[in-house]
Design an enzyme around this catalytic site. Structure first.
Site, PDB file in Angstrom:
ATOM      1  N   ASN A 156       4.966  58.503 -48.876  1.00 59.17           N
ATOM      2  CA  ASN A 156       6.132  57.860 -49.480  1.00 59.17           C
ATOM      3  C   ASN A 156       6.084  58.202 -50.963  1.00 59.17           C
ATOM      4  O   ASN A 156       5.258  57.683 -51.707  1.00 59.17           O
ATOM      5  CB  ASN A 156       6.088  56.342 -49.247  1.00 59.17           C
ATOM      6  CG  ASN A 156       6.336  55.987 -47.800  1.00 59.17           C
ATOM      7  OD1 ASN A 156       7.112  56.646 -47.113  1.00 59.17           O
ATOM      8  ND2 ASN A 156       5.676  54.962 -47.318  1.00 59.17           N
TER       9      ASN A 156
ATOM     10  N   HIS B 210      -0.808  55.300 -56.228  1.00 61.73           N
ATOM     11  CA  HIS B 210      -2.025  56.106 -56.174  1.00 61.73           C
ATOM     12  C   HIS B 210      -1.820  56.922 -54.904  1.00 61.73           C
ATOM     13  O   HIS B 210      -1.730  56.335 -53.807  1.00 61.73           O
ATOM     14  CB  HIS B 210      -3.256  55.184 -56.081  1.00 61.73           C
ATOM     15  CG  HIS B 210      -4.574  55.871 -55.927  1.00 61.73           C
ATOM     16  ND1 HIS B 210      -5.675  55.558 -56.702  1.00 61.73           N
ATOM     17  CD2 HIS B 210      -4.977  56.831 -55.064  1.00 61.73           C
ATOM     18  CE1 HIS B 210      -6.706  56.300 -56.328  1.00 61.73           C
ATOM     19  NE2 HIS B 210      -6.300  57.098 -55.323  1.00 61.73           N
TER      20      HIS B 210
ATOM     21  N   HIS C  72      -1.364  58.566 -51.568  1.00 63.36           N
ATOM     22  CA  HIS C  72      -2.024  58.327 -50.279  1.00 63.36           C
ATOM     23  C   HIS C  72      -1.219  58.960 -49.171  1.00 63.36           C
ATOM     24  O   HIS C  72       0.009  58.988 -49.213  1.00 63.36           O
ATOM     25  CB  HIS C  72      -2.223  56.830 -50.029  1.00 63.36           C
ATOM     26  CG  HIS C  72      -0.995  55.998 -50.208  1.00 63.36           C
ATOM     27  ND1 HIS C  72      -0.535  55.624 -51.448  1.00 63.36           N
ATOM     28  CD2 HIS C  72      -0.127  55.496 -49.311  1.00 63.36           C
ATOM     29  CE1 HIS C  72       0.561  54.911 -51.302  1.00 63.36           C
ATOM     30  NE2 HIS C  72       0.849  54.827 -50.017  1.00 63.36           N
TER      31      HIS C  72
ATOM     32  N   HIS D 208      -0.369  58.529 -45.283  1.00 63.25           N
ATOM     33  CA  HIS D 208      -0.425  57.666 -44.102  1.00 63.25           C
ATOM     34  C   HIS D 208      -0.701  58.570 -42.899  1.00 63.25           C
ATOM     35  O   HIS D 208      -0.002  59.578 -42.708  1.00 63.25           O
ATOM     36  CB  HIS D 208       0.914  56.968 -43.868  1.00 63.25           C
ATOM     37  CG  HIS D 208       1.315  55.999 -44.937  1.00 63.25           C
ATOM     38  ND1 HIS D 208       1.130  54.638 -44.825  1.00 63.25           N
ATOM     39  CD2 HIS D 208       1.920  56.193 -46.138  1.00 63.25           C
ATOM     40  CE1 HIS D 208       1.598  54.034 -45.914  1.00 63.25           C
ATOM     41  NE2 HIS D 208       2.085  54.954 -46.725  1.00 63.25           N
TER      42      HIS D 208
HETATM   43  P1  AMP Z   1       3.235  52.846 -49.586  1.00 63.12           P
HETATM   44  O1  AMP Z   1       4.328  51.880 -49.255  1.00 63.12           O
HETATM   45  O2  AMP Z   1       3.448  54.216 -49.037  1.00 63.12           O
HETATM   46  O3  AMP Z   1       2.899  52.833 -51.051  1.00 63.12           O
HETATM   47  O4  AMP Z   1       1.978  52.325 -48.768  1.00 63.12           O
HETATM   48  C1  AMP Z   1       1.067  51.393 -49.220  1.00 63.12           C
HETATM   49  C2  AMP Z   1       0.281  50.962 -48.009  1.00 63.12           C
HETATM   50  O5  AMP Z   1      -0.906  50.341 -48.448  1.00 63.12           O
HETATM   51  C3  AMP Z   1       1.008  49.963 -47.104  1.00 63.12           C
HETATM   52  O6  AMP Z   1       1.120  50.509 -45.789  1.00 63.12           O
HETATM   53  C4  AMP Z   1       0.102  48.734 -47.143  1.00 63.12           C
HETATM   54  O7  AMP Z   1       0.029  48.062 -45.916  1.00 63.12           O
HETATM   55  C5  AMP Z   1      -1.238  49.331 -47.538  1.00 63.12           C
HETATM   56  N1  AMP Z   1      -2.160  48.440 -48.226  1.00 63.12           N
HETATM   57  C6  AMP Z   1      -1.914  47.679 -49.317  1.00 63.12           C
HETATM   58  N2  AMP Z   1      -3.011  47.011 -49.689  1.00 63.12           N
HETATM   59  C7  AMP Z   1      -3.993  47.374 -48.826  1.00 63.12           C
HETATM   60  C8  AMP Z   1      -5.371  47.027 -48.669  1.00 63.12           C
HETATM   61  N3  AMP Z   1      -5.980  46.152 -49.491  1.00 63.12           N
HETATM   62  N4  AMP Z   1      -6.070  47.572 -47.644  1.00 63.12           N
HETATM   63  C9  AMP Z   1      -5.477  48.446 -46.812  1.00 63.12           C
HETATM   64  N5  AMP Z   1      -4.184  48.830 -46.910  1.00 63.12           N
HETATM   65  C10 AMP Z   1      -3.453  48.282 -47.885  1.00 63.12           C
HETATM   66 ZN    ZN Z   2      -5.683  54.459 -58.423  1.00 60.09          ZN
END
Ligand code: AMP
Ligand code: ZN
Length: 112
Positions: free
Chosen positions: A88, A99, A101, A103
């Site tokens: 995303n 940061h 990531h 998925h």
């Molecule tokens: P995005 O919306 O692409 O920025 O995705 C962020 C993702 O991080 C979401 O799917 C959240 O469920 C996940 N997330 C947020 N905090 C945590 C956490 N502490 N541990 C694991 N996943 C997390």
């Molecule tokens: Zn970071």
């Protein structure tokens, strides 16, 4: 390199617990806390950069490294028959953690 206010930097530093499935010196893979599929992993770089690096950015090397590690990590974690890799990128895509990531979504036949 790391941002003390960034939740994923804090996970990478071990300050916030996570369900890790893979870790090396450059990257970490852990279970998403709100899974959107039977298998929902997040692959992050240990270095902090908010989104996909552009041409000439040395973080691109880390992204390339992560992309070559993800297939075996996904296969070893319930995605033997495939998975969807999602970034995303930015607010319009719903990015909430700035940061970078990936998925990794799988473990079942995914709706498009
Ligand atoms: P995005 O919306 O692409 O920025 O995705 C962020 C993702 O991080 C979401 O799917 C959240 O469920 C996940 N997330 C947020 N905090 C945590 C956490 N502490 N541990 C694991 N996943 C997390
Ligand atoms: Zn970071």
């Amino acid at each position: 390199m790391t941002d003390k206010n960034c939740i994923f930097c804090r996970i990478a530093a071990g300050e916030i617990p996570s369900a890790k499935v893979y870790e090396d010196d450059k990257m970490l893979v852990f279970k998403d806390i709100e899974p959107k599929a039977k298998v929902h992993l997040l692959a992050i770089a240990k270095a902090h950069f908010p989104s996909l690096p552009e041409e000439g950015d040395e973080n691109a090397l880390t992204v390339a490294y992560m992309l070559t590690k993800i297939p075996a990590i996904a296969r070893a974690n319930g995605c033997e028959s495939g998975y969807r890799l999602v970034v995303n990128q930015g607010v319009d895509a719903g990015q909430t953690v700035f940061h970078l990531h990936f998925h990794i979504l799988g473990g079942e036949t995914l709706p498009w």
